[in-house]
Motif scaffolding. Structure first.
Motif, short mmCIF file in Angstrom:
data_model
loop_
_atom_site.label_atom_id
_atom_site.label_comp_id
_atom_site.label_asym_id
_atom_site.label_seq_id
_atom_site.Cartn_x
_atom_site.Cartn_y
_atom_site.Cartn_z
N THR A 31 92.07 -65.08 71.87
CA THR A 31 91.21 -64.10 72.54
C THR A 31 90.22 -64.80 73.48
N ILE A 36 86.97 -55.56 67.95
CA ILE A 36 88.07 -56.40 67.50
C ILE A 36 88.82 -55.74 66.35
N ILE A 75 85.13 -64.57 63.03
CA ILE A 75 86.55 -64.28 62.79
C ILE A 75 87.00 -64.90 61.46
N TYR A 110 81.43 -67.00 67.26
CA TYR A 110 82.60 -66.14 67.33
C TYR A 110 83.67 -66.59 66.34
N VAL A 140 83.04 -55.65 63.45
CA VAL A 140 84.35 -55.43 64.05
C VAL A 140 84.27 -54.32 65.10
N LEU A 146 92.36 -56.91 66.39
CA LEU A 146 92.44 -58.27 65.85
C LEU A 146 92.38 -58.25 64.33
N SER A 147 91.50 -57.41 63.76
CA SER A 147 91.43 -57.37 62.29
C SER A 147 92.70 -56.79 61.71
N ASP A 160 95.76 -59.04 73.43
CA ASP A 160 96.28 -57.98 72.55
C ASP A 160 97.77 -58.15 72.30
N ASN A 212 82.06 -55.30 68.22
CA ASN A 212 82.69 -56.35 69.01
C ASN A 212 84.09 -55.95 69.50
#
Lengths: 296, 240
Positions: free
Chosen positions: A79, A35, A177, A173, A30, A38-39, A87, A33
């Motif tokens: 994304t 993200i 995720i 990817y 995470v 996102l998490s 975002d 990358n």
């Protein structure tokens, strides 16, 4: 160590260690990358799954997992397709999922879930079955990461190069995720959605500066996470504090300490550089290091 | 964006691709790499579709500053060059891969930095690491995108000397803004501005440089100037 005699404590420690390992691996991915947001989105949107499961009287774990997987796949697609507004859209899914969950719980007759236990978790009341599921997940995630390590590393470090070499970047990817979605649900049950983010970001962030490889970062982050969790658990037992919050506080202290340490070492390095220049002793190394610093 | 492009890169060629921003240089690179497909026409890399023989092309990206904080050593970046999910090449053992990587890094004078983290290196050193990575598959063609953008003038001369050495075994195609330095080292020049104008070595003489210098007002758009200002015989050039 009399606290180890209690079964709930043994379970809590086991859960904490498993969480640390899972978060060490996924958290490193995470962080590198980028993200984290996102998490956070997945973790909060997953609350929609909790509400849904309550309303339809599904098993909570399964309902949440399905919902969180769907939300995470949606975010992954966003994304990739709408990169520049990703975002914003993640923020919307984040809030919508949570609102949906709260409303579903409202609509559930005669049921009142404690939102707090999902925010900060209830590590002291983890049942054995959850422990087994977590152990299975830990093995699954570690195995998958080990098998696809080279590909994951290439995609994380230099996506363009990975693509040129024929690595299925999009598939990797989405897989990443999806793994994240599962992890988040698994860990929320135990430590709450706020601590998921804390445990997934703080230990990897600290380790990133010292590790020489992504694998090293994962191992280091897992160990650091375990230390934070155990210390937090002990503090919560000793001073009768909310366990999740205590663990986050310890991790937060670690985070601050690492920043301070970094500041100190960079100051002393600069001092040494300056001294080397004025002495004329460090002529061999000083200029290159300075140019390095400028370029970096 | 690009149209009517027709040219061939021969073995051990050293070709510079120049042109204004938005002229299609990156598009041309992406086409050769197989990252995008042409609307019309064909691109062949060693007789096959691009991407099929991707290990035969070594690619050095423009931005060597990506992910500077990433926990990875020079050696591990170079080993990434062995990635071959399509199994296009015969397998070799991990030790052999390591040995090959060390050998290439040594050839690029980077032996002392093998275990350094990528973020601890200067731009020029990092670039050598990326070149080493692209050499891992023994490519027939090396593609470099604006390689000297982050190197000082002295470093640039050294860099082109290095490319010249590498050129003994591998064809090189380099995208650049800097015609002055490029013209001293490369064999052929391709001016890309919507179309492609190929200039073989003979055209790279004083004439061409003069045209370029005298038009310094339009510096930003050198390639366009050259393409327009070239004598007719040079523009059609000799196609390889």
């Amino acid at each position: 160590m009399d606290i180890l005699q209690f079964e709930f404590m043994q379970n809590a420690i086991a859960a904490g260690l498993l969480t640390a390992v899972i978060c060490g691996i996924m958290g490193s991915l995470v962080v590198v990358n980028r993200i984290v947001f996102l998490s956070g989105g997945i973790a909060h949107a997953a609350y929609g799954g909790i509400g849904l499961a309550f309303y339809f009287k599904w098993p909570v774990m399964l309902g949440t997992m399905g919902f969180s997987l769907a939300a995470s796949m949606l975010m992954a697609a966003v994304t990739l397709k709408a990169r520049h507004r990703a975002d914003t859209i993640i923020g919307v899914i984040w809030a919508l999922g949570m609102a949906f969950g709260i409303i579903m719980v409202d609509l559930t007759p005669g049921y009142n879930v404690d939102l707090m236990s999902y925010l900060f978790g209830s590590i002291l009341t983890v049942p054995r079955t959850d422990l087994l599921i977590m152990a299975g997940m830990g093995v699954f995630i570690t195995g998958l990461t080990a098998v696809y390590y080279k590909e994951i590393l290439a995609v994380s470090y230099d996506e363009e190069f990975a693509r040129i070499r024929g690595v299925p970047v999009t598939r990797i990817y989405f897989g990443l995720i999806a793994m994240l979605g599962l992890t988040v649900v698994m860990v929320i049950q135990v430590v709450g959605l706020i601590m998921v983010i804390a445990l997934m970001t703080i230990p990897p962030f600290i380790m990133e500066k010292y590790a020489k490889s992504l694998a090293g970062m994962m191992v280091g982050a897992a160990i650091l996470g375990a230390v934070f969790t155990i210390c937090g658990l002990w503090l919560s037992y000793r001073f009768d504090l909310t366990s999740g919050a205590a663990i986050i506080m310890v991790a937060g202290m670690g985070f601050l300490a690492s920043l301070l340490l970094e500041q100190l070492t960079s100051t002393t390095r600069n001092k040494r550089l300056k001294k080397g220049q004025t002495d004329g002793t460090g002529t061999g190394t000083a200029p290159t290091s300075l140019s390095d610093a400028r370029e970096g | 964006m690009l149209s009517d492009v027709n040219f061939t890169i021969r073995e051990k060629d050293f070709i510079a691709v120049i042109g204004p921003n938005g002229g299609g240089k990156s598009t041309l690179l992406k086409l050769v790499l197989g990252l995008i497909k042409p609307d019309r026409g064909k691109i062949r890399v060693m007789g096959g579709a691009p991407g099929k023989f991707s290990p035969a092309i070594g690619y050095v990206p423009q931005n060597v500053h990506i992910n500077e904080k990433f926990p990875i050593t020079a050696l591990d970046v170079v080993l990434m060059g062995c990635l071959d999910p399509g199994r296009n090449r015969p397998r070799i053992s991990k030790e052999q891969e390591r040995e090959a990587a060390m050998e290439i890094l040594d050839r690029l004078n980077m032996a002392g930095h093998v275990h350094k983290r990528i973020g601890e290196m200067s731009g020029g050193q990092r670039q050598r690491v990326f070149i080493a990575r692209s050499l891992m598959t023994h490519p027939r063609l090396l593609l470099l995108d604006e390689p000297t953008a982050s190197i000082d003038t002295k470093g640039q001369t050294d860099f082109y000397k290095l490319l010249k050495t590498l050129n003994r075994d591998v064809a090189i195609m380099v995208v650049s803004h800097d015609l002055v330095i490029v013209s001293q080292h490369v064999k052929n020049v391709a001016c890309v501005n919507k179309g492609l104008h190929y200039h073989s070595h003979e055209a790279l003489t004083g004439d061409m440089l003069e045209t370029m210098y005298s038009c310094s007002v339009e510096d930003v758009c050198r390639a366009h100037v050259i393409a327009r200002g070239m004598p007719k015989n040079a523009r059609t050039g000799k196609e390889a």
